[in-house]
Design a protein around this motif. Structure first.
Motif, PDB file in Angstrom:
ATOM      1  N   ASN A 260       3.736   1.923   1.598  1.00  0.00           N
ATOM      2  CA  ASN A 260       4.420   2.943   2.404  1.00  0.00           C
ATOM      3  C   ASN A 260       5.936   2.811   2.300  1.00  0.00           C
ATOM      4  O   ASN A 260       6.647   3.826   2.195  1.00  0.00           O
ATOM      5  N   ARG A 261       6.443   1.580   2.320  1.00  0.00           N
ATOM      6  CA  ARG A 261       7.885   1.374   2.218  1.00  0.00           C
ATOM      7  C   ARG A 261       8.421   1.862   0.876  1.00  0.00           C
ATOM      8  O   ARG A 261       9.549   2.357   0.777  1.00  0.00           O
ATOM      9  N   GLU A 262       7.595   1.686  -0.166  1.00  0.00           N
ATOM     10  CA  GLU A 262       8.021   2.066  -1.511  1.00  0.00           C
ATOM     11  C   GLU A 262       7.700   3.521  -1.831  1.00  0.00           C
ATOM     12  O   GLU A 262       7.976   3.993  -2.935  1.00  0.00           O
ATOM     13  N   GLY A 263       7.081   4.218  -0.872  1.00  0.00           N
ATOM     14  CA  GLY A 263       6.760   5.628  -1.076  1.00  0.00           C
ATOM     15  C   GLY A 263       5.620   5.864  -2.045  1.00  0.00           C
ATOM     16  O   GLY A 263       5.459   6.982  -2.565  1.00  0.00           O
ATOM     17  N   LYS A 264       4.778   4.851  -2.282  1.00  0.00           N
ATOM     18  CA  LYS A 264       3.710   4.981  -3.272  1.00  0.00           C
ATOM     19  C   LYS A 264       2.419   5.555  -2.701  1.00  0.00           C
ATOM     20  O   LYS A 264       1.475   5.826  -3.438  1.00  0.00           O
ATOM     21  N   ASN A 265       2.361   5.733  -1.381  1.00  0.00           N
ATOM     22  CA  ASN A 265       1.166   6.323  -0.771  1.00  0.00           C
ATOM     23  C   ASN A 265       1.267   7.831  -0.628  1.00  0.00           C
ATOM     24  O   ASN A 265       0.312   8.487  -0.204  1.00  0.00           O
ATOM     25  N   GLY A 266       2.417   8.377  -0.976  1.00  0.00           N
ATOM     26  CA  GLY A 266       2.597   9.808  -0.788  1.00  0.00           C
ATOM     27  C   GLY A 266       2.493  10.134   0.695  1.00  0.00           C
ATOM     28  O   GLY A 266       3.061   9.470   1.549  1.00  0.00           O
ATOM     29  N   GLY A 267       1.708  11.148   0.996  1.00  0.00           N
ATOM     30  CA  GLY A 267       1.516  11.529   2.400  1.00  0.00           C
ATOM     31  C   GLY A 267       0.302  10.892   3.035  1.00  0.00           C
ATOM     32  O   GLY A 267       0.049  11.087   4.229  1.00  0.00           O
ATOM     33  N   ASP A 268      -0.467  10.137   2.264  1.00  0.00           N
ATOM     34  CA  ASP A 268      -1.676   9.497   2.790  1.00  0.00           C
ATOM     35  C   ASP A 268      -1.335   8.054   3.164  1.00  0.00           C
ATOM     36  O   ASP A 268      -1.522   7.124   2.387  1.00  0.00           O
ATOM     37  N   PHE A 269      -0.844   7.866   4.377  1.00  0.00           N
ATOM     38  CA  PHE A 269      -0.300   6.574   4.767  1.00  0.00           C
ATOM     39  C   PHE A 269      -1.372   5.527   5.107  1.00  0.00           C
ATOM     40  O   PHE A 269      -1.071   4.332   5.173  1.00  0.00           O
ATOM     41  N   GLU A 270      -2.601   5.969   5.333  1.00  0.00           N
ATOM     42  CA  GLU A 270      -3.645   5.031   5.772  1.00  0.00           C
ATOM     43  C   GLU A 270      -4.878   5.003   4.868  1.00  0.00           C
ATOM     44  O   GLU A 270      -5.658   4.065   4.934  1.00  0.00           O
ATOM     45  N   GLY A 271      -5.067   6.021   4.047  1.00  0.00           N
ATOM     46  CA  GLY A 271      -6.307   6.152   3.296  1.00  0.00           C
ATOM     47  C   GLY A 271      -6.477   5.126   2.186  1.00  0.00           C
ATOM     48  O   GLY A 271      -5.517   4.538   1.686  1.00  0.00           O
ATOM     49  N   TRP A 272      -7.762   4.917   1.833  1.00  0.00           N
ATOM     50  CA  TRP A 272      -8.114   4.001   0.741  1.00  0.00           C
ATOM     51  C   TRP A 272      -9.053   4.699  -0.224  1.00  0.00           C
ATOM     52  O   TRP A 272      -9.955   5.419   0.177  1.00  0.00           O
ATOM     53  N   SER A 273      -8.796   4.478  -1.520  1.00  0.00           N
ATOM     54  CA  SER A 273      -9.613   5.055  -2.590  1.00  0.00           C
ATOM     55  C   SER A 273     -10.096   3.915  -3.485  1.00  0.00           C
ATOM     56  O   SER A 273      -9.584   2.793  -3.402  1.00  0.00           O
ATOM     57  N   PRO A 274     -11.092   4.183  -4.375  1.00  0.00           N
ATOM     58  CA  PRO A 274     -11.530   3.135  -5.306  1.00  0.00           C
ATOM     59  C   PRO A 274     -10.379   2.572  -6.134  1.00  0.00           C
ATOM     60  O   PRO A 274     -10.286   1.356  -6.330  1.00  0.00           O
ATOM     61  N   ALA A 275      -9.494   3.424  -6.599  1.00  0.00           N
ATOM     62  CA  ALA A 275      -8.360   2.962  -7.409  1.00  0.00           C
ATOM     63  C   ALA A 275      -7.419   2.077  -6.578  1.00  0.00           C
ATOM     64  O   ALA A 275      -6.867   1.085  -7.077  1.00  0.00           O
ATOM     65  N   LYS A 276      -7.261   2.410  -5.313  1.00  0.00           N
ATOM     66  CA  LYS A 276      -6.376   1.628  -4.445  1.00  0.00           C
ATOM     67  C   LYS A 276      -6.975   0.241  -4.187  1.00  0.00           C
ATOM     68  O   LYS A 276      -6.245  -0.757  -4.122  1.00  0.00           O
ATOM     69  N   TYR A 277      -8.292   0.165  -4.048  1.00  0.00           N
ATOM     70  CA  TYR A 277      -8.941  -1.139  -3.861  1.00  0.00           C
ATOM     71  C   TYR A 277      -8.773  -2.012  -5.104  1.00  0.00           C
ATOM     72  O   TYR A 277      -8.572  -3.230  -5.002  1.00  0.00           O
ATOM     73  N   VAL A 278      -8.863  -1.411  -6.288  1.00  0.00           N
ATOM     74  CA  VAL A 278      -8.652  -2.171  -7.528  1.00  0.00           C
ATOM     75  C   VAL A 278      -7.236  -2.730  -7.565  1.00  0.00           C
ATOM     76  O   VAL A 278      -7.010  -3.903  -7.891  1.00  0.00           O
ATOM     77  N   ALA A 279      -6.272  -1.891  -7.208  1.00  0.00           N
ATOM     78  CA  ALA A 279      -4.876  -2.333  -7.189  1.00  0.00           C
ATOM     79  C   ALA A 279      -4.654  -3.400  -6.120  1.00  0.00           C
ATOM     80  O   ALA A 279      -3.882  -4.349  -6.316  1.00  0.00           O
ATOM     81  N   PHE A 280      -5.348  -3.255  -5.005  1.00  0.00           N
ATOM     82  CA  PHE A 280      -5.253  -4.238  -3.912  1.00  0.00           C
ATOM     83  C   PHE A 280      -5.755  -5.601  -4.372  1.00  0.00           C
ATOM     84  O   PHE A 280      -5.120  -6.636  -4.114  1.00  0.00           O
ATOM     85  N   ALA A 281      -6.887  -5.626  -5.089  1.00  0.00           N
ATOM     86  CA  ALA A 281      -7.432  -6.888  -5.595  1.00  0.00           C
ATOM     87  C   ALA A 281      -6.460  -7.557  -6.560  1.00  0.00           C
ATOM     88  O   ALA A 281      -6.280  -8.789  -6.523  1.00  0.00           O
ATOM     89  N   LYS A 282      -5.817  -6.778  -7.398  1.00  0.00           N
ATOM     90  CA  LYS A 282      -4.831  -7.328  -8.337  1.00  0.00           C
ATOM     91  C   LYS A 282      -3.622  -7.883  -7.586  1.00  0.00           C
ATOM     92  O   LYS A 282      -3.054  -8.916  -7.962  1.00  0.00           O
ATOM     93  N   TRP A 283      -3.232  -7.190  -6.513  1.00  0.00           N
ATOM     94  CA  TRP A 283      -2.096  -7.644  -5.708  1.00  0.00           C
ATOM     95  C   TRP A 283      -2.397  -8.994  -5.040  1.00  0.00           C
ATOM     96  O   TRP A 283      -1.557  -9.885  -5.016  1.00  0.00           O
TER      97      TRP A 283
END
Length: 309
Positions: A260-283
């Protein structure tokens, strides 16, 4: 018939010679009954013995994250707020050793003091639970909210708690010697209020019994988490899962706040998608210092979260 009467008299006489014991301190069998779902280690008195590392992990978690897990599992009366504290900004956690107090009633008091004498107990009954404490315990007392003449400890008993637990206490009651108790190293406590009066017209009625602290229910061995905004009593049987789940939620929040700080969520500040979970695991892999649970436990919780989507 005569033999039956004689037998009954003999039994009554035997019971009068050997009076009932452990009416104040709950027996191990009673603790096992109330905590029968716990399958881990126990203290000699029967209380669940949660691992030390779990106590350390708990203090870094928000009350809301653990509370939500408990609520969803049917435990809806485990939190209470509105406390004063020796050090309100310093969280602590430990295993509950419980005590229950009631207003003094002379006949009940005589029976309790007689039992204490047989058991070799010394001093007033408000010191008895302190002698039972182990390192890592939190002394949790139901003092029915009494503050004036409800001061369960002063500085001497405060030092006793600190020496036994290296943690602290949670009293639904008052304390005295507040200033001196604040000066005890590595010691904290939550209580309803301060008063200079001495403890009076109260009596200990139970050690390691189920107690009510405000609107919360506490069993011996529960994980006590005291933080600025209140106290949460976590059932031992759910403690490890609740903390891991809360840590997972916290990791998600930290990652999502960064996006959210980096503006990478766009307007979806809370939602989670399969791609976001993959990125989360890498993080998480790139920040292993943030992982308090095992990586296997993280993978398990990650899979469960993905399946809910």
């Amino acid at each position: 018939m005569r033999r039956m009467i004689l037998a009954s008299v003999a039994i009554a006489m035997a019971l009068s010679v050997f009076p009932a014991r452990a009416q104040v301190k709950m027996t191990k069998d009673h603790i096992l009954f109330y905590t029968s779902e716990w399958k881990g280690d126990r203290f000699a008195d029967g209380r669940p013995k949660l691992p030390d590392d779990l106590l350390k992990r708990a203090v870094d978690i928000s009350i809301e994250d653990i509370w939500g897990y408990l609520w969803n599992h049917g435990y809806k009366d485990q939190f209470d707020g509105g406390w004063q504290a020796l050090h309100i900004d310093k969280p602590f956690a430990g295993r509950a050793l419980t005590a229950q107090y009631m207003p003094t009633r002379p006949d009940m008091q005589r029976a309790i003091l007689a039992e204490g004498k047989v058991e070799g107990r010394v001093s007033d009954t408000n010191s008895w639970p302190i002698a039972e404490l182990k390192e890592g315990d939190v002394y949790v007392a139901d003092g029915f909210g009494k503050i004036v003449e409800g001061t369960l400890i002063g500085s001497n008993l405060g030092n006793g708690i600190a020496a036994h637990t290296h943690a602290g206490f949670v009293f639904d009651a008052g304390i005295r010697d507040q200033e001196e108790n604040r000066e005890i190293p590595n010691f904290n406590g939550f209580y309803r209020g301060y008063d200079p009066s001495a403890w009076a017209r109260m009596e200990l009625t139970g050690i390691n019994v189920p107690v009510r602290i405000g609107r919360a229910i506490v069993l011996p061995g529960d994980l006590v988490l005291a933080k600025t905004d209140g106290v949460l009593f976590i059932p031992a049987i759910l403690a490890e899962e609740a903390i891991s789940s809360a840590e997972f939620t916290n990791l998600q929040d930290v990652y999502n706040f960064e996006l959210n700080r980096e503006g990478k969520n766009g307007g979806d500040f809370e939602g989670w998608s399969p791609a976001k979970y993959v990125a989360f695991a890498k993080w998480v892999d790139a920040h292993p210092e943030k992982l308090k649970m095992s990586h296997a436990e993280f993978e398990k919780l990650l899979t469960e979260a993905e399946q809910k989507k």
